[in-house]
Scaffold this motif. Structure first.
Motif, PDB file in Angstrom:
ATOM      1  N   ILE A 195      10.337   2.606   5.802  1.00  0.00           N
ATOM      2  CA  ILE A 195       9.602   3.545   4.965  1.00  0.00           C
ATOM      3  C   ILE A 195       8.212   3.678   5.582  1.00  0.00           C
ATOM      4  O   ILE A 195       7.499   2.680   5.728  1.00  0.00           O
ATOM      5  N   THR A 196       7.855   4.869   5.984  1.00  0.00           N
ATOM      6  CA  THR A 196       6.592   5.075   6.707  1.00  0.00           C
ATOM      7  C   THR A 196       5.743   6.147   6.037  1.00  0.00           C
ATOM      8  O   THR A 196       6.244   6.950   5.241  1.00  0.00           O
ATOM      9  N   CYS A 197       4.451   6.174   6.411  1.00  0.00           N
ATOM     10  CA  CYS A 197       3.530   7.110   5.762  1.00  0.00           C
ATOM     11  C   CYS A 197       3.635   8.519   6.316  1.00  0.00           C
ATOM     12  O   CYS A 197       3.361   9.498   5.623  1.00  0.00           O
ATOM     13  N   GLY A 198       4.022   8.630   7.603  1.00  0.00           N
ATOM     14  CA  GLY A 198       4.128   9.933   8.231  1.00  0.00           C
ATOM     15  C   GLY A 198       2.797  10.566   8.595  1.00  0.00           C
ATOM     16  O   GLY A 198       2.752  11.689   9.112  1.00  0.00           O
ATOM     17  N   LYS A 199       1.692   9.858   8.341  1.00  0.00           N
ATOM     18  CA  LYS A 199       0.368  10.445   8.532  1.00  0.00           C
ATOM     19  C   LYS A 199      -0.489   9.724   9.572  1.00  0.00           C
ATOM     20  O   LYS A 199      -1.379  10.334  10.169  1.00  0.00           O
ATOM     21  N   CYS A 200      -0.272   8.442   9.751  1.00  0.00           N
ATOM     22  CA  CYS A 200      -1.126   7.673  10.659  1.00  0.00           C
ATOM     23  C   CYS A 200      -0.861   8.087  12.110  1.00  0.00           C
ATOM     24  O   CYS A 200       0.069   8.836  12.405  1.00  0.00           O
ATOM     25  N   LYS A 201      -1.693   7.576  13.026  1.00  0.00           N
ATOM     26  CA  LYS A 201      -1.591   7.959  14.427  1.00  0.00           C
ATOM     27  C   LYS A 201      -0.218   7.637  15.000  1.00  0.00           C
ATOM     28  O   LYS A 201       0.385   8.454  15.711  1.00  0.00           O
ATOM     29  N   ALA A 202       0.303   6.438  14.692  1.00  0.00           N
ATOM     30  CA  ALA A 202       1.611   6.040  15.214  1.00  0.00           C
ATOM     31  C   ALA A 202       2.702   6.982  14.717  1.00  0.00           C
ATOM     32  O   ALA A 202       3.568   7.405  15.488  1.00  0.00           O
ATOM     33  N   CYS A 203       2.688   7.292  13.447  1.00  0.00           N
ATOM     34  CA  CYS A 203       3.693   8.196  12.884  1.00  0.00           C
ATOM     35  C   CYS A 203       3.596   9.580  13.522  1.00  0.00           C
ATOM     36  O   CYS A 203       4.614  10.199  13.857  1.00  0.00           O
ATOM     37  N   GLN A 256       2.645  10.275  16.424  1.00  0.00           N
ATOM     38  CA  GLN A 256       3.123  10.196  17.805  1.00  0.00           C
ATOM     39  C   GLN A 256       4.632   9.929  17.888  1.00  0.00           C
ATOM     40  O   GLN A 256       5.187   9.858  18.972  1.00  0.00           O
ATOM     41  N   GLY A 257       5.290   9.779  16.739  1.00  0.00           N
ATOM     42  CA  GLY A 257       6.715   9.497  16.730  1.00  0.00           C
ATOM     43  C   GLY A 257       7.047   8.021  16.864  1.00  0.00           C
ATOM     44  O   GLY A 257       8.214   7.652  16.926  1.00  0.00           O
ATOM     45  N   ARG A 258       6.026   7.181  16.877  1.00  0.00           N
ATOM     46  CA  ARG A 258       6.232   5.732  16.984  1.00  0.00           C
ATOM     47  C   ARG A 258       6.180   5.134  15.580  1.00  0.00           C
ATOM     48  O   ARG A 258       5.364   4.275  15.260  1.00  0.00           O
ATOM     49  N   TYR A 259       7.089   5.595  14.734  1.00  0.00           N
ATOM     50  CA  TYR A 259       7.002   5.295  13.313  1.00  0.00           C
ATOM     51  C   TYR A 259       7.228   3.828  12.976  1.00  0.00           C
ATOM     52  O   TYR A 259       6.843   3.367  11.905  1.00  0.00           O
ATOM     53  N   ASN A 260       7.839   3.082  13.894  1.00  0.00           N
ATOM     54  CA  ASN A 260       8.003   1.651  13.640  1.00  0.00           C
ATOM     55  C   ASN A 260       6.682   0.903  13.711  1.00  0.00           C
ATOM     56  O   ASN A 260       6.605  -0.273  13.327  1.00  0.00           O
ATOM     57  N   LEU A 261       5.630   1.568  14.186  1.00  0.00           N
ATOM     58  CA  LEU A 261       4.296   0.974  14.261  1.00  0.00           C
ATOM     59  C   LEU A 261       3.370   1.555  13.192  1.00  0.00           C
ATOM     60  O   LEU A 261       2.143   1.410  13.280  1.00  0.00           O
ATOM     61  N   CYS A 262       3.944   2.178  12.189  1.00  0.00           N
ATOM     62  CA  CYS A 262       3.172   2.762  11.082  1.00  0.00           C
ATOM     63  C   CYS A 262       2.179   1.742  10.533  1.00  0.00           C
ATOM     64  O   CYS A 262       2.502   0.565  10.350  1.00  0.00           O
ATOM     65  N   GLU A 263       0.970   2.188  10.262  1.00  0.00           N
ATOM     66  CA  GLU A 263      -0.110   1.303   9.807  1.00  0.00           C
ATOM     67  C   GLU A 263       0.200   0.650   8.460  1.00  0.00           C
ATOM     68  O   GLU A 263      -0.302  -0.435   8.164  1.00  0.00           O
ATOM     69  N   VAL A 264       1.016   1.300   7.642  1.00  0.00           N
ATOM     70  CA  VAL A 264       1.340   0.749   6.321  1.00  0.00           C
ATOM     71  C   VAL A 264       2.854   0.684   6.124  1.00  0.00           C
ATOM     72  O   VAL A 264       3.360   0.874   5.022  1.00  0.00           O
ATOM     73  N   ILE A 265       3.572   0.401   7.188  1.00  0.00           N
ATOM     74  CA  ILE A 265       5.036   0.419   7.148  1.00  0.00           C
ATOM     75  C   ILE A 265       5.598  -0.479   6.051  1.00  0.00           C
ATOM     76  O   ILE A 265       5.062  -1.550   5.748  1.00  0.00           O
ATOM     77  N   ALA A 266       6.657  -0.023   5.442  1.00  0.00           N
ATOM     78  CA  ALA A 266       7.367  -0.786   4.429  1.00  0.00           C
ATOM     79  C   ALA A 266       8.833  -0.868   4.844  1.00  0.00           C
ATOM     80  O   ALA A 266       9.319  -0.058   5.627  1.00  0.00           O
ATOM     81  N   ALA A 267       9.514  -1.861   4.319  1.00  0.00           N
ATOM     82  CA  ALA A 267      10.935  -2.035   4.634  1.00  0.00           C
ATOM     83  C   ALA A 267      11.744  -1.985   3.347  1.00  0.00           C
ATOM     84  O   ALA A 267      11.434  -2.687   2.372  1.00  0.00           O
ATOM     85  N   PHE A 268      12.756  -1.160   3.353  1.00  0.00           N
ATOM     86  CA  PHE A 268      13.670  -1.090   2.212  1.00  0.00           C
ATOM     87  C   PHE A 268      14.371  -2.441   2.090  1.00  0.00           C
ATOM     88  O   PHE A 268      14.842  -3.004   3.073  1.00  0.00           O
ATOM     89  N   GLY A 269      14.396  -2.978   0.873  1.00  0.00           N
ATOM     90  CA  GLY A 269      14.985  -4.295   0.684  1.00  0.00           C
ATOM     91  C   GLY A 269      14.008  -5.422   0.929  1.00  0.00           C
ATOM     92  O   GLY A 269      14.383  -6.590   0.950  1.00  0.00           O
ATOM     93  N   PRO A 292       0.798  -1.237   0.000  1.00  0.00           N
ATOM     94  CA  PRO A 292       0.000   0.000   0.000  1.00  0.00           C
ATOM     95  C   PRO A 292       0.825   1.278   0.000  1.00  0.00           C
ATOM     96  O   PRO A 292       0.334   2.332  -0.430  1.00  0.00           O
ATOM     97  N   LEU A 293       2.061   1.208   0.475  1.00  0.00           N
ATOM     98  CA  LEU A 293       2.886   2.420   0.537  1.00  0.00           C
ATOM     99  C   LEU A 293       3.815   2.532  -0.667  1.00  0.00           C
ATOM    100  O   LEU A 293       3.922   3.596  -1.280  1.00  0.00           O
ATOM    101  N   THR A 294       4.483   1.443  -1.026  1.00  0.00           N
ATOM    102  CA  THR A 294       5.445   1.495  -2.137  1.00  0.00           C
ATOM    103  C   THR A 294       4.779   1.277  -3.495  1.00  0.00           C
ATOM    104  O   THR A 294       5.356   1.615  -4.529  1.00  0.00           O
ATOM    105  N   LYS A 295       3.577   0.653  -3.479  1.00  0.00           N
ATOM    106  CA  LYS A 295       2.822   0.347  -4.697  1.00  0.00           C
ATOM    107  C   LYS A 295       3.560  -0.660  -5.585  1.00  0.00           C
ATOM    108  O   LYS A 295       3.335  -0.734  -6.788  1.00  0.00           O
TER     109      LYS A 295
END
Length: 349
Positions: A98-106, A108-121, A58-61
């Protein structure tokens, strides 16, 4: 350039691909060293787990095939427009979230819990198992001149262990049990001592890994030769471990952790799971145990870089083999599966 590409379970190929191009806000890196992570191994053995194989992320498409590798370091060779914090020639490592920066977790600065988090590689973009790679400027962390690229490639897994210990309620003088002495387990041992643990047990089948754990100061236990819980209880005057870290992803080991932890103690799960373990809820209720999940890391890379660079965390002993990219399957992934003496294998693209 050459790159190691995941196509499917047990299907990673080293192929020639086009060098990635730099866009605004991007940084191009010549990869010096990259490490094979436990999550990479999970994808090789049982994937796709987090790799988007059929449905675009959903984030990287994007979907597989994907260039793998998220533990790496190297030299900046090109920067895109609007890049202000990084220059050509900088020595860097990469925080591969890779995070969305928009969800509640992001927010709050808890970006590792991003709702649509992606991982490089991993999530259709990447990665470090290549001669060159391109990342966003905000993923870059500079490393000191005296820090080797090999050690810088270990910042990412070290951050995983440090985050888990930071999430726990480990106090100075506590007793810790670490289940699994792979890279994350061994790094958790060091992080636990750094946080003030007076004694750390390392539960591990591999003799070589137990030796490494012992060198780090842990009390090694062979789970096939002793009843782990009884042994730990005996060595703690019937109390058990204050905090247990599960770093294997094996259901029976989680049960051992429950039985080895003191009343009111804490279990932190650091591992990813290929299966769904069954938990005896009553064992948590009757001992009032705390169960904590730990995923990745957040806001900790600069601290980890400093600790490794200054020698306060000595991670060099975890490197058991260095190989070239051409041999990543047989000498890398297969070696980790077949040789329990291996801990961290580094790849030179």
């Amino acid at each position: 350039m050459k790159a190691a590409i995941w196509y499917a379970k047990k299907d990673i190929r080293v192929e020639e691909v086009d060098e990635p191009t730099v866009r605004a806000g991007d940084v191009k890196i010549r990869v010096a060293w990259a490490g094979i992570c436990g999550s990479d191994l999970h994808e090789y053995v049982a994937g796709p787990i987090t790799i988007p194989a059929d449905t675009p992320h959903p984030l990287t498409k994007r979907t597989a095939p994907v260039i793998m590798g998220h533990e790496f370091a190297g030299e900046v060779v090109e920067v895109g427009k609007d890049v202000t914090q990084v220059s050509v020639g900088d020595r860097v490592t990469v925080e591969p979230m890779i995070t969305c920066g928009k969800c509640k977790a992001c927010r709050q600065g808890r970006y590792n819990l991003c709702e649509v988090i992606a991982a490089f590689g991993m999530s259709g973009v990447g990665g470090g198992f290549s001669e060159y790679t391109v990342v966003s400027e905000n993923m870059i962390h500079k490393i000191p001149e005296h820090m080797s690229y090999e050690l810088a490639a270990l910042v990412e897994p070290t951050a995983v262990a440090m985050h888990a210990v930071k999430l726990s309620h480990l106090k100075v003088g506590d007793t810790v049990a670490v289940f699994g002495a792979g890279p994350i387990g061994l790094l958790t041992i060091q992080a636990s001592f750094l946080a003030g643990a007076k004694k750390v047990f390392a539960i591990e089948l591999s003799e070589e890994r137990r030796k490494v754990a012992t060198k780090l100061g842990a009390v090694a236990i062979h789970p096939a030769e002793t009843n782990v819980a009884e042994d730990i209880m005996k060595q703690t005057n019937g109390e058990g471990a204050d905090v247990s870290f599960e770093a294997t992803g094996v259901p029976v080991v989680l049960e051992q952790a429950v039985n080895s932890t003191k009343m009111g103690g804490e279990i932190v799960i650091e591992s990813l799971w290929e299966s769904k373990p069954k938990l005896d809820a009553n064992s948590f209720v009757f001992k009032e145990l705390h169960l904590v999940g730990s995923i990745g890391y957040r806001n900790i890379f600069p601290t980890v870089i400093e600790l490794i660079a200054d020698g306060k965390l000595d991670v060099s002993g975890l490197i058991t083999k260095k190989i070239t990219l051409d041999n990543i399957v047989e000498e890398g992934f297969e070696s980790l599966l077949q040789e329990k003496s291996q801990v961290k294998i580094l790849i030179e693209p």
